[in-house]
Design a protein around this motif. Structure first.
Motif, PDB file in Angstrom:
ATOM      1  N   ARG A 118      95.574  53.595 -50.117  1.00  0.00           N
ATOM      2  CA  ARG A 118      94.139  53.332 -49.957  1.00  0.00           C
ATOM      3  C   ARG A 118      93.890  51.842 -49.696  1.00  0.00           C
ATOM      4  NH1 ARG A 118      92.824  57.267 -54.462  1.00  0.00           N
ATOM      5  NH2 ARG A 118      91.955  59.104 -53.420  1.00  0.00           N
ATOM      6  N   LYS A 119      94.622  50.993 -50.391  1.00  0.00           N
ATOM      7  CA  LYS A 119      94.450  49.547 -50.191  1.00  0.00           C
ATOM      8  C   LYS A 119      94.798  49.150 -48.763  1.00  0.00           C
ATOM      9  CE  LYS A 119      95.074  47.940 -54.938  1.00  0.00           C
ATOM     10  NZ  LYS A 119      95.879  47.105 -55.873  1.00  0.00           N
ATOM     11  N   LEU A 120      95.885  49.689 -48.242  1.00  0.00           N
ATOM     12  CA  LEU A 120      96.261  49.356 -46.867  1.00  0.00           C
ATOM     13  C   LEU A 120      95.270  49.945 -45.869  1.00  0.00           C
ATOM     14  CD1 LEU A 120     100.152  49.587 -46.696  1.00  0.00           C
ATOM     15  CD2 LEU A 120      98.703  47.598 -47.011  1.00  0.00           C
ATOM     16  N   LEU A 121      94.751  51.135 -46.171  1.00  0.00           N
ATOM     17  CA  LEU A 121      93.739  51.734 -45.295  1.00  0.00           C
ATOM     18  C   LEU A 121      92.510  50.846 -45.233  1.00  0.00           C
ATOM     19  CD1 LEU A 121      92.836  54.257 -43.617  1.00  0.00           C
ATOM     20  CD2 LEU A 121      91.845  55.130 -45.757  1.00  0.00           C
ATOM     21  N   LYS A 122      92.085  50.349 -46.371  1.00  0.00           N
ATOM     22  CA  LYS A 122      90.926  49.448 -46.410  1.00  0.00           C
ATOM     23  C   LYS A 122      91.216  48.162 -45.643  1.00  0.00           C
ATOM     24  CE  LYS A 122      89.408  51.390 -50.793  1.00  0.00           C
ATOM     25  NZ  LYS A 122      89.155  51.214 -52.233  1.00  0.00           N
ATOM     26  N   ALA A 123      92.457  47.683 -45.737  1.00  0.00           N
ATOM     27  CA  ALA A 123      92.840  46.476 -44.999  1.00  0.00           C
ATOM     28  C   ALA A 123      92.743  46.710 -43.500  1.00  0.00           C
ATOM     29  CB  ALA A 123      94.258  46.054 -45.382  1.00  0.00           C
ATOM     30  N   VAL A 124      93.212  47.854 -43.032  1.00  0.00           N
ATOM     31  CA  VAL A 124      93.182  48.156 -41.596  1.00  0.00           C
ATOM     32  C   VAL A 124      91.737  48.261 -41.097  1.00  0.00           C
ATOM     33  CG1 VAL A 124      93.733  49.890 -39.861  1.00  0.00           C
ATOM     34  CG2 VAL A 124      95.445  49.241 -41.561  1.00  0.00           C
ATOM     35  N   TYR A 125      90.895  48.955 -41.851  1.00  0.00           N
ATOM     36  CA  TYR A 125      89.486  49.065 -41.457  1.00  0.00           C
ATOM     37  C   TYR A 125      88.812  47.691 -41.433  1.00  0.00           C
ATOM     38  CZ  TYR A 125      88.661  54.110 -41.160  1.00  0.00           C
ATOM     39  OH  TYR A 125      88.637  55.416 -40.749  1.00  0.00           O
ATOM     40  N   THR A 126      89.144  46.857 -42.417  1.00  0.00           N
ATOM     41  CA  THR A 126      88.544  45.519 -42.481  1.00  0.00           C
ATOM     42  C   THR A 126      89.025  44.652 -41.324  1.00  0.00           C
ATOM     43  OG1 THR A 126      88.392  45.671 -44.895  1.00  0.00           O
ATOM     44  CG2 THR A 126      88.239  43.471 -43.923  1.00  0.00           C
ATOM     45  N   ILE A 127      90.309  44.751 -40.987  1.00  0.00           N
ATOM     46  CA  ILE A 127      90.845  44.002 -39.849  1.00  0.00           C
ATOM     47  C   ILE A 127      90.126  44.409 -38.569  1.00  0.00           C
ATOM     48  CG2 ILE A 127      92.877  43.760 -38.355  1.00  0.00           C
ATOM     49  CD1 ILE A 127      94.573  43.859 -40.942  1.00  0.00           C
ATOM     50  N   GLU A 128      89.930  45.715 -38.389  1.00  0.00           N
ATOM     51  CA  GLU A 128      89.228  46.191 -37.195  1.00  0.00           C
ATOM     52  C   GLU A 128      87.805  45.648 -37.146  1.00  0.00           C
ATOM     53  OE1 GLU A 128      88.371  50.386 -34.860  1.00  0.00           O
ATOM     54  OE2 GLU A 128      88.368  50.378 -37.050  1.00  0.00           O
ATOM     55  N   PHE A 129      87.114  45.664 -38.293  1.00  0.00           N
ATOM     56  CA  PHE A 129      85.746  45.130 -38.348  1.00  0.00           C
ATOM     57  C   PHE A 129      85.718  43.643 -38.007  1.00  0.00           C
ATOM     58  CE2 PHE A 129      82.811  42.656 -41.010  1.00  0.00           C
ATOM     59  CZ  PHE A 129      81.614  43.017 -40.412  1.00  0.00           C
ATOM     60  N   LEU A 130      86.635  42.862 -38.605  1.00  0.00           N
ATOM     61  CA  LEU A 130      86.656  41.416 -38.376  1.00  0.00           C
ATOM     62  C   LEU A 130      87.001  41.082 -36.926  1.00  0.00           C
ATOM     63  CD1 LEU A 130      88.464  40.229 -41.640  1.00  0.00           C
ATOM     64  CD2 LEU A 130      86.029  40.001 -41.100  1.00  0.00           C
ATOM     65  N   ALA A 131      87.959  41.804 -36.355  1.00  0.00           N
ATOM     66  CA  ALA A 131      88.344  41.564 -34.961  1.00  0.00           C
ATOM     67  C   ALA A 131      87.160  41.837 -34.037  1.00  0.00           C
ATOM     68  CB  ALA A 131      89.529  42.436 -34.580  1.00  0.00           C
ATOM     69  N   HIS A 132      86.421  42.911 -34.308  1.00  0.00           N
ATOM     70  CA  HIS A 132      85.242  43.250 -33.501  1.00  0.00           C
ATOM     71  C   HIS A 132      84.159  42.193 -33.682  1.00  0.00           C
ATOM     72  CE1 HIS A 132      82.628  45.845 -31.202  1.00  0.00           C
ATOM     73  NE2 HIS A 132      81.716  45.850 -32.180  1.00  0.00           N
ATOM     74  N   GLN A 133      83.998  41.721 -34.909  1.00  0.00           N
ATOM     75  CA  GLN A 133      82.999  40.687 -35.198  1.00  0.00           C
ATOM     76  C   GLN A 133      83.309  39.410 -34.417  1.00  0.00           C
ATOM     77  OE1 GLN A 133      81.067  39.847 -39.208  1.00  0.00           O
ATOM     78  NE2 GLN A 133      82.755  38.415 -39.321  1.00  0.00           N
ATOM     79  N   LEU A 134      84.569  39.017 -34.403  1.00  0.00           N
ATOM     80  CA  LEU A 134      84.963  37.811 -33.672  1.00  0.00           C
ATOM     81  C   LEU A 134      84.791  37.992 -32.171  1.00  0.00           C
ATOM     82  CD1 LEU A 134      88.162  36.903 -35.722  1.00  0.00           C
ATOM     83  CD2 LEU A 134      86.111  35.488 -35.513  1.00  0.00           C
ATOM     84  N   GLU A 135      85.108  39.177 -31.675  1.00  0.00           N
ATOM     85  CA  GLU A 135      84.962  39.446 -30.243  1.00  0.00           C
ATOM     86  C   GLU A 135      83.505  39.311 -29.805  1.00  0.00           C
ATOM     87  OE1 GLU A 135      86.777  42.687 -27.119  1.00  0.00           O
ATOM     88  OE2 GLU A 135      86.033  43.418 -29.051  1.00  0.00           O
ATOM     89  N   GLU A 136      82.571  39.704 -30.680  1.00  0.00           N
ATOM     90  CA  GLU A 136      81.148  39.644 -30.352  1.00  0.00           C
ATOM     91  C   GLU A 136      80.490  38.342 -30.804  1.00  0.00           C
ATOM     92  OE1 GLU A 136      79.201  43.103 -31.927  1.00  0.00           O
ATOM     93  OE2 GLU A 136      79.778  44.285 -30.148  1.00  0.00           O
ATOM     94  N   ASN A 137      81.293  37.429 -31.394  1.00  0.00           N
ATOM     95  CA  ASN A 137      80.781  36.158 -31.897  1.00  0.00           C
ATOM     96  C   ASN A 137      79.641  36.376 -32.892  1.00  0.00           C
ATOM     97  OD1 ASN A 137      80.729  33.366 -32.175  1.00  0.00           O
ATOM     98  ND2 ASN A 137      79.218  33.088 -30.534  1.00  0.00           N
ATOM     99  N   ARG A 138      79.859  37.323 -33.798  1.00  0.00           N
ATOM    100  CA  ARG A 138      78.898  37.588 -34.862  1.00  0.00           C
ATOM    101  C   ARG A 138      79.463  37.080 -36.181  1.00  0.00           C
ATOM    102  NH1 ARG A 138      75.425  41.818 -33.625  1.00  0.00           N
ATOM    103  NH2 ARG A 138      74.270  41.115 -35.471  1.00  0.00           N
ATOM    104  N   SER A 139      78.653  37.125 -37.225  1.00  0.00           N
ATOM    105  CA  SER A 139      79.119  36.745 -38.558  1.00  0.00           C
ATOM    106  C   SER A 139      78.486  37.671 -39.585  1.00  0.00           C
ATOM    107  CB  SER A 139      78.757  35.288 -38.875  1.00  0.00           C
ATOM    108  OG  SER A 139      77.349  35.132 -38.970  1.00  0.00           O
TER     109      SER A 139
END
Length: 363
Positions: A69-90
């Protein structure tokens, strides 16, 4: 539009996720190793003069349901952060906790904000990218700078020059979440006075201490936020301004000084980036409680335990701190900065601080 730094941060995150895929391909159980964040696993970096994590690590592994579960949460968070950076959001750390509620897999939802905060710290460590570069913001700390400093700030409407004495109100200049976006243009500061409490900061400003002594007054707001420690670090390293920390005379305030000077257990992976080992303590000392016969409160059991713990803390194993802490345990008293007002509202700016700063060779 995303910057080169944003692109690099995004690539680091994607590389981290790719490591899990590679582990699958090699027939390994996916895992992530992070330093153990305890006092027993911090050690002094002799070259840097700050505290860093030692060799002990904790493994986040998919060999159990909880670990998976911890690694699953890490993967989802990485995907969210990568998308956030791509869109220049915070987003804020608090928002991340709530955002997870919208993820399609319930096992990826965070149980509380402490869990999401810890994961962001884990990702910082293993990716070597700070949360500021992830575009993750804490809630506003309210920390400010007031004094003879001229800087250039990046805003949504472009660049803006600000003088932190002439262009601000008595509240001072609000320290941004990422102080690395600031450019220092000029200054007339003799030293930095990092102050624990808002009441004492207001007293110093009202009495014109910044003008009389060329002080850059930084309001720590209690345990200082990362942005506060970072701007102090930059001001010292880049402008060669001496740093002093003015805090209450109790064990919790000594730890505030310790986090400014040597770093904290929670962010030991960023000590080189945040800590200023040359910072000097100018706060209320047990010696002052005795010398000035200050109004005091008795030490609580938790105060006593904290002081005894600090005697074993590597950050406080110096002759000065051992003498002061042992004296405090002997007198069983603590005192606040504002206790100096028992000698009048001007005593702290006319007598106490000038005498301490002079004895320390700052003025």
């Amino acid at each position: 539009m995303s910057t080169e730094t944003d692109q690099q941060a995004r690539e680091q995150l994607i590389d981290l996720a790719a490591q899990f895929y590679d582990q699958f391909q090699l027939g390994e159980i996916p895992h992530m190793d992070v330093p153990t964040r305890t006092k027993s696993n911090i050690e002094l970096d002799e070259d840097l003069g700050v505290w860093v994590y030692g060799d002990r690590t904790s493994r986040r592994s998919a060999n159990s349901v909880a670990g998976a579960r911890k690694l699953l949460k890490a993967v989802y968070t990485i995907e969210f952060l990568a998308h956030q950076l791509e869109e220049n959001r915070s987003s804020t750390l608090r928002e991340l906790y709530y955002i997870s509620e919208s993820w399609d897999n319930e096992n990826a939802h965070f149980n509380d904000q402490d869990e999401s905060n810890q994961l962001i710290e884990d990702l910082e460590i293993v990716s070597a990218v700070t949360r500021e570069d992830f575009h993750m913001r804490p809630e506003e700390s309210g920390a400010t700078v007031l004094g003879p400093l001229h800087l250039l700030e990046q805003t949504r409407r472009g660049e803006r020059e600000i003088h932190c004495q002439e262009d601000v109100g008595e509240g001072g200049y609000q320290i941004p979440n990422n102080p690395d976006t600031i450019e220092f243009l000029d200054h007339d500061a003799e030293f930095i006075l990092a102050v624990e409490t808002g009441g004492m900061r207001d007293r110093l400003v009202e009495n014109g201490f910044d003008e009389d002594y060329g002080a850059l007054i930084v309001h720590l707001g209690g345990q200082p936020a990362r942005a506060t420690r970072r701007i102090i670090k930059r001001l010292h390293d880049e402008l060669e301004i001496p740093v002093t920390v003015f805090a209450d005379g109790d064990p919790w305030s000594y730890r505030i000084y310790g986090s400014v000077a040597y770093g904290s257990i929670k962010s030991a992976h960023l000590s080189e980036y945040l800590a200023t080992p040359e910072a000097q303590y100018i706060g209320i000392q047990p010696e002052d409680i005795v010398e000035y016969d200050l109004p005091t409160d008795p030490l609580s059991d938790s105060d006593t335990n904290a002081l005894e713990s600090e005697l074993e803390d590597p950050r406080f194993q110096t002759d000065y701190w051992e003498e002061q802490i042992e004296l405090q345990l002997e007198i069983e008293k603590k005192a606040e900065q504002q206790a100096l007002a028992s000698y009048g509202l001007d005593f702290v700016t006319d007598t106490y601080l000038p005498e301490r700063l002079s004895a320390m060779g700052i003025i």
